[in-house]
Write a protein that holds these residues in place. Sequence first.
Motif, PDB file in Angstrom:
ATOM      1  N   ALA A  29       1.338  -1.278  -0.052  1.00  0.00           N
ATOM      2  CA  ALA A  29      -0.168  -0.018  -0.068  1.00  0.00           C
ATOM      3  C   ALA A  29       0.529   1.251   0.493  1.00  0.00           C
ATOM      4  CB  ALA A  29      -0.786   0.008   1.297  1.00  0.00           C
ATOM      5  N   VAL A  30       1.757   1.163   0.600  1.00  0.00           N
ATOM      6  CA  VAL A  30       2.724   2.485   0.546  1.00  0.00           C
ATOM      7  C   VAL A  30       3.271   2.810  -0.463  1.00  0.00           C
ATOM      8  CG1 VAL A  30       4.965   3.834   1.779  1.00  0.00           C
ATOM      9  CG2 VAL A  30       2.935   1.906   2.754  1.00  0.00           C
ATOM     10  N   THR A  89       2.110   2.036  -3.211  1.00  0.00           N
ATOM     11  CA  THR A  89       1.415   1.997  -4.394  1.00  0.00           C
ATOM     12  C   THR A  89       1.077   3.338  -3.964  1.00  0.00           C
ATOM     13  OG1 THR A  89       0.402  -0.001  -4.326  1.00  0.00           O
ATOM     14  CG2 THR A  89      -0.669   1.695  -5.335  1.00  0.00           C
ATOM     15  N   TYR A  90       0.585   3.897  -2.804  1.00  0.00           N
ATOM     16  CA  TYR A  90       0.503   5.237  -2.732  1.00  0.00           C
ATOM     17  C   TYR A  90       2.113   6.258  -2.872  1.00  0.00           C
ATOM     18  CZ  TYR A  90      -0.054   9.648  -0.202  1.00  0.00           C
ATOM     19  OH  TYR A  90      -0.422  11.131   0.257  1.00  0.00           O
ATOM     20  N   GLN A 133       1.804   6.302  -6.912  1.00  0.00           N
ATOM     21  CA  GLN A 133       0.727   7.416  -7.119  1.00  0.00           C
ATOM     22  C   GLN A 133       0.586   8.936  -7.413  1.00  0.00           C
ATOM     23  OE1 GLN A 133      -3.122   6.745  -5.092  1.00  0.00           O
ATOM     24  NE2 GLN A 133      -4.331   7.854  -5.343  1.00  0.00           N
ATOM     25  N   PHE A 134       1.858   9.130  -6.247  1.00  0.00           N
ATOM     26  CA  PHE A 134       1.616  10.586  -6.262  1.00  0.00           C
ATOM     27  C   PHE A 134       3.420  10.843  -6.784  1.00  0.00           C
ATOM     28  CE2 PHE A 134      -1.897   9.975  -3.090  1.00  0.00           C
ATOM     29  CZ  PHE A 134      -2.907  10.749  -3.426  1.00  0.00           C
TER      30      PHE A 134
END
Length: 67
Positions: free
Chosen positions: A31-32, A34-35, A38-39
Motif C-alpha cells: 500500500a505504501v 502504491t501510494y 500514485q503521487f
Amino acid sequence: MDIESGHVRQVTVTERSLTSYRASFDRFVQAVATYGKQFEVPVLQVATEMDLEDVVLDLFRRGGLLQ
C-alpha cells in the motif's frame, strides 16, 4: 520490551499469528509503494540493521545531490 516504556511482557508467537502478521505487513508495504507511485513520491524500504544515515547519504550521492 516496550521501547517507549521499558516494560517487559512475555508473549507467545504461534506459526499462525506470525503468518498473519507477515501477510498484514506485506499488504502495508504494498500500500505504501502504491501510494508512492500514485503521487510520484519515492519510497525506499530500509532494514533496521542498516544505518539510516549511510542509506540517505548513498541515495543523495547516487542522485547527484552530493559527491
